[in-house]
Scaffold this motif. Structure first.
Motif, PDB file in Angstrom:
ATOM      1  N   LEU A 197       0.831  -1.210   0.000  1.00 28.03           N
ATOM      2  CA  LEU A 197       0.000   0.000   0.000  1.00 28.03           C
ATOM      3  C   LEU A 197       0.861   1.254   0.000  1.00 28.03           C
ATOM      4  O   LEU A 197       0.508   2.260  -0.617  1.00 28.03           O
ATOM      5  CB  LEU A 197      -0.933  -0.005   1.215  1.00 28.03           C
ATOM      6  N   THR A 198       2.012   1.181   0.683  1.00 31.60           N
ATOM      7  CA  THR A 198       2.942   2.316   0.673  1.00 31.60           C
ATOM      8  C   THR A 198       3.598   2.465  -0.693  1.00 31.60           C
ATOM      9  O   THR A 198       3.787   3.579  -1.190  1.00 31.60           O
ATOM     10  CB  THR A 198       4.021   2.133   1.757  1.00 31.60           C
ATOM     11  N   LEU A 213      -0.893   4.620  -1.406  1.00 32.92           N
ATOM     12  CA  LEU A 213      -2.160   4.709  -0.678  1.00 32.92           C
ATOM     13  C   LEU A 213      -1.959   4.919   0.820  1.00 32.92           C
ATOM     14  O   LEU A 213      -2.884   5.356   1.510  1.00 32.92           O
ATOM     15  CB  LEU A 213      -2.991   3.438  -0.909  1.00 32.92           C
ATOM     16  N   VAL A 214      -0.771   4.615   1.311  1.00 30.23           N
ATOM     17  CA  VAL A 214      -0.491   4.716   2.744  1.00 30.23           C
ATOM     18  C   VAL A 214       0.866   5.387   2.946  1.00 30.23           C
ATOM     19  O   VAL A 214       1.795   5.156   2.171  1.00 30.23           O
ATOM     20  CB  VAL A 214      -0.495   3.316   3.404  1.00 30.23           C
ATOM     21  N   THR A 215       0.965   6.210   3.972  1.00 31.58           N
ATOM     22  CA  THR A 215       2.234   6.838   4.359  1.00 31.58           C
ATOM     23  C   THR A 215       2.438   6.636   5.859  1.00 31.58           C
ATOM     24  O   THR A 215       1.468   6.376   6.598  1.00 31.58           O
ATOM     25  CB  THR A 215       2.219   8.349   4.062  1.00 31.58           C
ATOM     26  N   SER A 272       6.844   1.175   6.371  1.00 32.43           N
ATOM     27  CA  SER A 272       6.365   2.262   5.521  1.00 32.43           C
ATOM     28  C   SER A 272       7.389   3.393   5.462  1.00 32.43           C
ATOM     29  O   SER A 272       7.611   3.998   4.403  1.00 32.43           O
ATOM     30  CB  SER A 272       5.024   2.777   6.051  1.00 32.43           C
TER      31      SER A 272
END
Length: 279
Positions: A208-209, A213-215, A263
Motif C-alpha cells: 500500500l505504501t 495509498l499509505v504513508t 512504511s
C-alpha cells in the motif's frame, strides 16, 4: 517437430494473454493445494487426533503453560483442569467424511502456502522492474514466515482460549454441551486462517505504501482508530473476555508498529531515488 513455446513479452501481451497466464498460475496453485490436501487426507489420524482435537485435551501445551503460570503467580487455577466438559459428535450422514475432505483442503492450503505465493509473484513479476523482481525470494520467505507464525499463534493461543471459554460456558446445569463436528472444526479453521492472514499486515502495508495509498504519517495519525479496529477484530475471533482480547491484540499492535517502520523505509527509498533522478 513441435516448436518450443516461448514466454511472451509482458508489454506485447493482450488482455486475453494475461488471463491465460493467470489461469495457468491459478491451476498450478490449485494443484499444489490438492497435492498437500491429499497428503493430509492420508494422514487422517495425525491430523484429527493430534492436531484438530489437540486443543480439546487438558494436556494441550497451552493449557499446561497457563496452568503453571497461574500457579506461579498464585492466581485462580482457571486453566488447571482434567477434562473439558463437552463432547463432539456428528449429526449428519456425511458429516465425518465432509469434515475429512474440507480439513484436508485447509491443511493443503497451509502446507502449500509458499508455493501459492510463488505463483502469485510469478504472475505479477513480469510487470515489475528488474530490481524489484530480485526481491522475489524475500517476498516469498517473509509472507510465508508471517503466515506460519500467525497460524501457530491462532492454533496455540486463539483456539485453546476459545475452546476453553466456549466449551466450559454454561447457562444452566440442565444443559450439556454437545458440539457438532463441523462447528468445532469451523472454530479451529477460522481461528488459524484468520490469524495467519492478520499476520500479513506488514506485507500489505508495504505494498500500500509502494503504490502511494499509505504513508507513515497516515498510519501514525490514525493509530487510535487502528487500535479500536484491532480490538474489534480481536473481539470477533476470540471469546468475549478481556484477557483473551488483550492477548490477541498485543501482537497485532506490534505488527502495526512494524508496518509503520516498514512504511518509513519504503518512503525513504522512494525519496532517495527521486533525488538521484533529479541530480
Amino acid at each position: 517437430m513441435v516448436k518450443k513455446k516461448t514466454k511472451k513479452n509482458p508489454d506485447e501481451m493482450s488482455f486475453l494473454d494475461h488471463l491465460e497466464d493467470l489461469r495457468w498460475h491459478l491451476l498450478r496453485a490449485t494443484l499444489a493445494i490438492l497435492v498437500g490436501g491429499g497428503v493430509a487426507f492420508a494422514m487422517k489420524d495425525f491430523i484429527f487426533n493430534d492436531i484438530i482435537f489437540g486443543p480439546k485435551s487438558a494436556k494441550f501445551w497451552t493449557y499446561e503453560m497457563l496452568c503453571n503460570i497461574s500457579k506461579f503467580f498464585k492466581l485462580e487455577d482457571s486453566f488447571c483442569f482434567t477434562e473439558l466438559p463437552f463432547r463432539i459428535q456428528s449429526r449428519t450422514v456425511s458429516g465425518q467424511f465432509s469434515a475429512h475432505i474440507w480439513t484436508s483442503i485447509t491443511a493443503g492450503f497451509i502446507i502449500s502456502f509458499p508455493y501459492v505465493m510463488y505463483q502469485f509473484w510469478a504472475f505479477v513479476a513480469p510487470g515489475l522492474k528488474s530490481s524489484e523482481r530480485n526481491n522475489a525470494r524475500w517476498f516469498i520467505f517473509i509472507t510465508s514466515f508471517l503466515f506460519f507464525i500467525g497460524v501457530l499463534f491462532g492454533y496455540y493461543v486463539i483456539t485453546p482460549l476459545s475452546i476453553n471459554f466456549l466449551g466450559s460456558y454454561s447457562v444452566s446445569e440442565e444443559v450439556f454441551n454437545d458440539f457438532d463436528l463441523s462447528s468445532y472444526i469451523g472454530l479451529v479453521r477460522a481461528s488459524v486462517l484468520a490469524s495467519g492472514l492478520i499476520f500479513e499486515l506488514p506485507v500489505i502495508m508495504y505494498f500500500l505504501t509502494k503504490i502511494g495509498l499509505v504513508t507513515p504519517e497516515f498510519l501514525k495519525k490514525n493509530r487510535k482508530y487502528a487500535l479500536v479496529f484491532i480490538l474489534i477484530i480481536s473481539a470477533l475471533i476470540t471469546p468475549p473476555d478481556i484477557a483473551s482480547q488483550v492477548i490477541v491484540a498485543i501482537p497485532v499492535l506490534i505488527l502495526y508498529e512494524i508496518s509503520i517502520f516498514i512504511s518509513k523505509i519504503v518512503i525513504r527509498k522512494q525519496r532517495k531515488k527521486e533525488k538521484q533522478r533529479q541530480t
